[in-house]
Design a protein around this motif. Structure first.
Motif, PDB file in Angstrom:
ATOM      1  N   THR A 105      -7.338  -3.396  -8.948  1.00 52.18           N
ATOM      2  CA  THR A 105      -8.798  -3.562  -9.000  1.00 52.18           C
ATOM      3  C   THR A 105      -9.303  -4.334  -7.786  1.00 52.18           C
ATOM      4  N   PHE A 106      -8.591  -5.404  -7.436  1.00 55.11           N
ATOM      5  CA  PHE A 106      -8.962  -6.199  -6.267  1.00 55.11           C
ATOM      6  C   PHE A 106      -8.895  -5.357  -4.997  1.00 55.11           C
ATOM      7  N   ALA A 107      -7.846  -4.541  -4.877  1.00 57.63           N
ATOM      8  CA  ALA A 107      -7.707  -3.679  -3.705  1.00 57.63           C
ATOM      9  C   ALA A 107      -8.858  -2.686  -3.627  1.00 57.63           C
ATOM     10  N   TRP A 108      -9.282  -2.183  -4.784  1.00 55.55           N
ATOM     11  CA  TRP A 108     -10.407  -1.238  -4.797  1.00 55.55           C
ATOM     12  C   TRP A 108     -11.685  -1.911  -4.294  1.00 55.55           C
ATOM     13  N   ALA A 113     -15.648  -2.709   0.066  1.00 54.63           N
ATOM     14  CA  ALA A 113     -16.344  -3.573   1.022  1.00 54.63           C
ATOM     15  C   ALA A 113     -16.099  -3.121   2.457  1.00 54.63           C
ATOM     16  N   LEU A 114     -14.862  -2.734   2.757  1.00 56.61           N
ATOM     17  CA  LEU A 114     -14.543  -2.275   4.107  1.00 56.61           C
ATOM     18  C   LEU A 114     -15.287  -0.982   4.433  1.00 56.61           C
ATOM     19  N   ARG A 115     -15.364  -0.066   3.471  1.00 59.48           N
ATOM     20  CA  ARG A 115     -16.097   1.188   3.698  1.00 59.48           C
ATOM     21  C   ARG A 115     -17.571   0.925   3.952  1.00 59.48           C
ATOM     22  N   SER A 116     -18.099  -0.140   3.330  1.00 53.12           N
ATOM     23  CA  SER A 116     -19.520  -0.473   3.513  1.00 53.12           C
ATOM     24  C   SER A 116     -19.765  -1.301   4.770  1.00 53.12           C
ATOM     25  N   GLY A 117     -18.690  -1.640   5.497  1.00 55.62           N
ATOM     26  CA  GLY A 117     -18.838  -2.430   6.712  1.00 55.62           C
ATOM     27  C   GLY A 117     -19.116  -3.897   6.460  1.00 55.62           C
ATOM     28  N   VAL A 132     -12.430 -10.519   4.214  1.00 57.11           N
ATOM     29  CA  VAL A 132     -12.112  -9.137   3.868  1.00 57.11           C
ATOM     30  C   VAL A 132     -11.691  -8.391   5.125  1.00 57.11           C
ATOM     31  N   SER A 133     -10.526  -7.780   5.090  1.00 52.81           N
ATOM     32  CA  SER A 133     -10.010  -7.061   6.258  1.00 52.81           C
ATOM     33  C   SER A 133      -8.957  -6.065   5.801  1.00 52.81           C
ATOM     34  N   ARG A 134      -8.510  -5.248   6.753  1.00 47.75           N
ATOM     35  CA  ARG A 134      -7.427  -4.316   6.427  1.00 47.75           C
ATOM     36  C   ARG A 134      -6.145  -5.073   6.068  1.00 47.75           C
ATOM     37  N   ALA A 135      -5.967  -6.247   6.685  1.00 49.10           N
ATOM     38  CA  ALA A 135      -4.775  -7.047   6.387  1.00 49.10           C
ATOM     39  C   ALA A 135      -4.781  -7.514   4.935  1.00 49.10           C
ATOM     40  N   LEU A 137      -6.282  -6.029   2.485  1.00 48.08           N
ATOM     41  CA  LEU A 137      -6.065  -4.837   1.673  1.00 48.08           C
ATOM     42  C   LEU A 137      -4.579  -4.467   1.636  1.00 48.08           C
ATOM     43  N   ALA A 138      -3.928  -4.517   2.800  1.00 44.55           N
ATOM     44  CA  ALA A 138      -2.498  -4.193   2.863  1.00 44.55           C
ATOM     45  C   ALA A 138      -1.673  -5.197   2.060  1.00 44.55           C
ATOM     46  N   ARG A 139      -2.024  -6.476   2.168  1.00 47.58           N
ATOM     47  CA  ARG A 139      -1.279  -7.508   1.438  1.00 47.58           C
ATOM     48  C   ARG A 139      -1.437  -7.340  -0.068  1.00 47.58           C
ATOM     49  N   THR A 140      -2.662  -7.067  -0.509  1.00 47.06           N
ATOM     50  CA  THR A 140      -2.912  -6.871  -1.931  1.00 47.06           C
ATOM     51  C   THR A 140      -2.165  -5.650  -2.458  1.00 47.06           C
ATOM     52  N   SER A 141      -2.162  -4.578  -1.678  1.00 47.77           N
ATOM     53  CA  SER A 141      -1.456  -3.363  -2.086  1.00 47.77           C
ATOM     54  C   SER A 141       0.046  -3.607  -2.163  1.00 47.77           C
ATOM     55  N   ALA A 142       0.585  -4.354  -1.202  1.00 43.39           N
ATOM     56  CA  ALA A 142       2.022  -4.654  -1.209  1.00 43.39           C
ATOM     57  C   ALA A 142       2.404  -5.481  -2.426  1.00 43.39           C
TER      58      ALA A 142
END
Length: 208
Positions: A105-108, A113-117, A132-135, A137-142
């Protein structure tokens, strides 16, 4: 196809050997450290969590009681992962399943937020400077993948640990998370701009 078959066979052996292995203990300890660290930080600063929740588009105003609820939930997950090491692997099954739902849910929300800029301080895992960053997102997904691994491994009857294995796992897991945190701080410091020549930050002289 021979190489692919060997690769698949090796992956299967690695998965089959994961329950009760040092890697399993390390994963549990790392997840416990992350959630306890994050929960303690949120207990101390519930307002930052509340403001991040609003920034993510949940609610219209900061509610510190919601921030405290998130904090205690993370502490409970951390305690359950610790219990999976010291008591029963079934704690890891339950905690892992809940953590998957929470982290997914957090990753979503981060992806949205990233898609909305959008760019704002997310107080991710208790770090007030994290944005909020790609990093993130990657950490949360991992972490979600790691939680899934321990949830599945806990079903295996051979996934328990001795006291020595649990202790070594906690030390190694906490150390791995600490080293990762220090590495991220070092990268941030390295990217800081240098002060201009002649500024107060570059002048060192005798105190008057």
């Amino acid at each position: 196809m021979g190489g692919l078959e060997h690769l698949i066979e090796g992956a299967g052996d690695a998965i089959a050997g994961f329950p009760g292995s040092p890697a399993h203990a390390l994963a549990l300890a790392a997840l416990a450290t992350v959630f306890v660290w994050s929960g303690v930080a949120k207990v101390r600063r519930p307002w930052l969590t509340a403001m991040a929740i609003v920034d993510f588009g949940v609610g219209d105003r900061p509610r510190p009681q919601l921030g405290r609820a998130v904090a205690w939930g993370e502490l409970a997950l951390g305690a359950a992962f610790i219990a999976a090491l010291w008591a029963s692997p079934w704690f890891g099954v339950v905690a892992g399943a809940i953590a998957i739902a929470v982290l997914a849910t957090f990753a979503w929300f981060i992806a949205r937020a990233l898609r909305s800029g959008l760019s704002f301080a997310c107080f991710c895992f208790g770090d007030p400077g994290d944005r909020v960053s790609r990093a993130t997102l990657a950490r949360t997904s991992a972490l979600a993948v790691l939680a899934g691994g321990v949830a599945i491994a806990g079903v295996d009857p051979a996934s328990g640990f001795s006291g020595e294995e649990a202790t070594l796992g906690m030390v190694a897991g906490a150390g791995a998370v600490g080293c990762s945190t220090l590495a991220s701080r070092a990268a941030t410091i390295w990217r800081l701009p240098r002060p201009p020549a002649g500024s107060a930050a570059t002048l060192v002289g005798p105190a008057e």
